[in-house]
Write an enzyme that holds these catalytic residues in place. Structure first.
Site, PDB file in Angstrom:
ATOM      1  N   GLN A 175       0.805  -1.227   0.000  1.00  0.00           N
ATOM      2  CA  GLN A 175       0.000   0.000   0.000  1.00  0.00           C
ATOM      3  C   GLN A 175       0.839   1.279   0.000  1.00  0.00           C
ATOM      4  O   GLN A 175       0.323   2.341  -0.380  1.00  0.00           O
ATOM      5  CB  GLN A 175      -0.940  -0.012   1.209  1.00  0.00           C
ATOM      6  CG  GLN A 175      -1.997  -1.092   1.124  1.00  0.00           C
ATOM      7  CD  GLN A 175      -2.939  -1.072   2.298  1.00  0.00           C
ATOM      8  OE1 GLN A 175      -2.691  -1.696   3.314  1.00  0.00           O
ATOM      9  NE2 GLN A 175      -4.026  -0.346   2.171  1.00  0.00           N
ATOM     10  N   HIS A 230       0.944  -9.308   4.683  1.00  0.00           N
ATOM     11  CA  HIS A 230      -0.181  -8.363   4.527  1.00  0.00           C
ATOM     12  C   HIS A 230      -0.592  -8.368   3.055  1.00  0.00           C
ATOM     13  O   HIS A 230      -0.610  -7.344   2.384  1.00  0.00           O
ATOM     14  CB  HIS A 230       0.229  -6.973   4.987  1.00  0.00           C
ATOM     15  CG  HIS A 230      -0.943  -6.074   5.306  1.00  0.00           C
ATOM     16  ND1 HIS A 230      -1.086  -5.407   6.508  1.00  0.00           N
ATOM     17  CD2 HIS A 230      -2.025  -5.722   4.563  1.00  0.00           C
ATOM     18  CE1 HIS A 230      -2.196  -4.676   6.486  1.00  0.00           C
ATOM     19  NE2 HIS A 230      -2.797  -4.857   5.321  1.00  0.00           N
ATOM     20  N   GLU A 283      -5.232 -10.172   8.975  1.00  0.00           N
ATOM     21  CA  GLU A 283      -6.598 -10.410   8.521  1.00  0.00           C
ATOM     22  C   GLU A 283      -6.760 -11.629   7.602  1.00  0.00           C
ATOM     23  O   GLU A 283      -7.090 -11.500   6.409  1.00  0.00           O
ATOM     24  CB  GLU A 283      -7.133  -9.154   7.814  1.00  0.00           C
ATOM     25  CG  GLU A 283      -7.056  -7.918   8.672  1.00  0.00           C
ATOM     26  CD  GLU A 283      -7.918  -6.794   8.153  1.00  0.00           C
ATOM     27  OE1 GLU A 283      -8.362  -6.837   6.995  1.00  0.00           O
ATOM     28  OE2 GLU A 283      -8.171  -5.847   8.924  1.00  0.00           O
ATOM     29  N   GLU A 335      -5.312  -2.060  14.105  1.00  0.00           N
ATOM     30  CA  GLU A 335      -5.847  -1.107  13.121  1.00  0.00           C
ATOM     31  C   GLU A 335      -7.197  -0.576  13.575  1.00  0.00           C
ATOM     32  O   GLU A 335      -8.059  -1.363  13.990  1.00  0.00           O
ATOM     33  CB  GLU A 335      -6.046  -1.742  11.733  1.00  0.00           C
ATOM     34  CG  GLU A 335      -4.797  -1.988  10.963  1.00  0.00           C
ATOM     35  CD  GLU A 335      -5.060  -2.610   9.608  1.00  0.00           C
ATOM     36  OE1 GLU A 335      -6.114  -2.332   9.009  1.00  0.00           O
ATOM     37  OE2 GLU A 335      -4.217  -3.423   9.161  1.00  0.00           O
TER      38      GLU A 335
HETATM   39  N1  LIG Z   1     -16.452  -6.499   1.273  1.00  0.00           N
HETATM   40  N2  LIG Z   1     -15.847  -6.242   2.199  1.00  0.00           N
HETATM   41  N3  LIG Z   1     -15.176  -6.009   3.089  1.00  0.00           N
HETATM   42  C1  LIG Z   1     -15.599  -5.730   4.411  1.00  0.00           C
HETATM   43  C2  LIG Z   1     -14.506  -5.986   5.368  1.00  0.00           C
HETATM   44  C3  LIG Z   1     -13.195  -5.500   4.862  1.00  0.00           C
HETATM   45  C4  LIG Z   1     -12.340  -5.170   6.026  1.00  0.00           C
HETATM   46  N4  LIG Z   1     -11.116  -4.487   5.533  1.00  0.00           N
HETATM   47  C5  LIG Z   1     -10.188  -4.282   6.369  1.00  0.00           C
HETATM   48  O1  LIG Z   1     -10.261  -4.604   7.519  1.00  0.00           O
HETATM   49  C6  LIG Z   1      -8.974  -3.558   5.844  1.00  0.00           C
HETATM   50  C7  LIG Z   1      -7.811  -3.560   6.668  1.00  0.00           C
HETATM   51  C8  LIG Z   1      -6.470  -3.829   6.011  1.00  0.00           C
HETATM   52  O2  LIG Z   1      -5.561  -4.406   6.931  1.00  0.00           O
HETATM   53  C9  LIG Z   1      -5.832  -2.543   5.455  1.00  0.00           C
HETATM   54  O3  LIG Z   1      -4.795  -2.907   4.574  1.00  0.00           O
HETATM   55  C10 LIG Z   1      -6.897  -1.696   4.756  1.00  0.00           C
HETATM   56  O4  LIG Z   1      -6.297  -0.585   4.119  1.00  0.00           O
HETATM   57  C11 LIG Z   1      -7.875  -1.239   5.825  1.00  0.00           C
HETATM   58  C12 LIG Z   1      -8.912  -0.254   5.280  1.00  0.00           C
HETATM   59  O5  LIG Z   1      -9.777  -0.920   4.389  1.00  0.00           O
HETATM   60  C13 LIG Z   1      -8.551  -2.395   6.488  1.00  0.00           C
END
Ligand SMILES: N=[N+]=NCCCCNC(=O)[C@@H]1[C@H]2[C@H](O)[C@@H](O)[C@H](O)[C@@H](CO)[C@@H]12
Length: 446
Positions: A18, A118, A164, A352
């Protein structure tokens, strides 16, 4: 005024794909996200991580910013394709970047917190039987993690095996929104199993290496599920939504088994669980030192006979972020209490928490992101309430340090407390960064 414990770990978080860019530099080979983002229609406007925040070259400036904000710790992830650009071929130049980054952090007295995976799986691993679909991925991952422990083991106090697993399996192999973009629920559960297995095997390797002073854990994204009404069928829907998002990962890690109700529900969809071998659950549930919790929002569900999970999301009453996620700080408190009650008394870190809002640079050259300050403050209040009741919460990492490549949303969603002008790569501390700096200095919120 709400005080936090003396040694509370205030941090921010990012991830390799990212922010780094430099996707062809110093021996790095493509990851599945390089391939996915270059595939027509997969990301917003075809955005890729080719340049991102150019952190690979600007890491010293970014560590300076971390120092200015005053964080105690910084959570970053390591790009597997920099370390093993090909199967079995270690790339010291790739490792050198992380040694430089860690040196910078230690020089500024910032604790490095490393996430081993990740989501940027090397493309070579995917090309060999579908990556996490191939049980050999466990072997490849352990070789990668072991090399990290050898080279950086004792200078990184907090190691996170996976970020995750729900996203790197269900969202990626089942729903198809993330790389590699498959839409096969049996594959999703196979990937989830091998990711969890790789976690357990890496923890075992970590223990055998006896790395002094360092701890190891895993980060799960957890979404509390609430029934839309008191009707029994809506409560059943919430039970399945909770199993889908949370218990499918919490139970193997902390209880050594997959949840019975979900096994039954899933067996109708995916047939045999023949990918679960003798001893796997013992490995997955080897003791860890801490749990990382990524929390963003909750879900509210009503019964839906036709859906796989018998559950259909209904919108909540709260305000939403730019991601359309309901803002629900009280659900973070509920989640932490539930984890403490039903799963673990181990130390927990919120690895997070944060939000995307419409950020713009105003005339004064600043970014007045009051909504983000409000979001973080309310979630910190929920965290403080849990701690005040004896909860074992040891730290909080804002997602994210800076605006970055938001996966399928590309650069269209800004989560940073630092604004990134992608044209110029200029960084601007948003008001939320200035506010967070004060919170850390005072170790309290108003
Ligand atoms: N359909 N659908 N999806 C619903 C659930 C998705 C949950 N996304 C996360 O938790 C990601 C976590 C990630 O580590 C980070 O790399 C991301 O940038 C953040 C922000 O998005 C969060």
């Amino acid at each position: 005024m709400i005080k936090f414990p003396k040694d509370f770990l205030w941090g921010t978080a990012t991830s390799s794909y990212q922010i780094e860019g430099a996707v062809n530099e110093d021996g790095r080979t493509p990851s599945i996200w390089d391939t996915f983002s270059k595939t027509e229609g997969k990301t917003y406007n075809g955005h890729t991580g080719d340049v991102a925040c150019d952190h690979y070259h600007r890491y010293k400036e970014d560590v300076e910013i971390l120092k200015e904000i005053g964080v105690k710790a910084y959570r970053f992830s390591i790009a597997w394709p920099r370390i093993f650009p090909e199967e079995g071929k270690y790339n010291p130049k790739g490792m050198d970047f992380y040694k430089r980054l860690v040196d910078e952090l230690l020089k500024k007295d910032i604790m490095p917190t490393a996430t081993i995976y990740h989501w940027d799986l090397p493309q070579w691993a995917y090309d060999k039987g579908g990556g996490w679909l191939n049980r050999d991925s466990v072997k490849w991952y352990v070789e990668y993690a072991t090399k990290l422990f050898e080279e950086l083991g004792d200078v990184i106090p907090l190691w996170i095996t996976h970020n995750e697993p729900w996203c790197s399996s269900i969202l990626s192999y089942g729903i198809g929104e993330h790389a590699p973009g498959h839409k096969n629920y049996r594959e999703a559960l196979i990937a989830a199993h091998h990711i969890l297995l790789s976690h357990g095997e890496a923890v075992k390797a970590f223990r055998e290496m006896n790395i002094k002073g360092s701890k190891i854990g895993i980060t799960l994204n957890l979404t509390p599920a609430y029934p839309a009404s008191e009707k029994e069928e809506d409560k059943l829907a919430a039970q399945y939504a909770d199993g889908f998002a949370n218990r499918w990962f919490l139970d193997p890690i902390f209880k050594g088994n997959y949840p019975e109700d979900m096994m039954e529900l899933y067996s109708k969809i995916i047939g045999e669980f023949d990918f679960i071998k003798e001893g796997d659950l013992e490995t997955i549930s080897v003791p860890i030192d801490f749990l990382g919790v990524n929390y963003y929002t909750r879900s509210i569900v009503k019964y839906d006979e036709d859906s796989m999970l018998k559950a259909e999301n209904v919108p909540g009453p709260g305000k939403r972020t730019e991601m359309g996620w309901e803002i629900s700080p009280e659900s973070l408190y509920d989640l932490l209490k539930r984890l403490d009650r039903e799963y673990t008394k181990l130390p927990m870190y919120i690895t997070e928490n944060g939000a995307a809002f419409k950020d713009e640079v105003t005339e004064d050259g600043r970014v007045h992101d009051d909504e983000r300050i409000e979001y973080i403050k309310e979630h910190l209040k929920a965290a403080a309430k849990f701690i005040g009741e004896g909860g074992n919460l040891k730290g909080y990492f804002v997602w994210s340090l800076m605006d970055n490549f938001e996966w399928a949303h590309g650069y269209s969603k800004r989560f940073g407390i630092v604004y990134v002008d992608y044209e110029t790569q200029k960084r601007i501390l948003k008001d939320s960064a200035l506010w967070y700096k004060e919170v850390i200095q005072k170790n309290s919120i108003e």
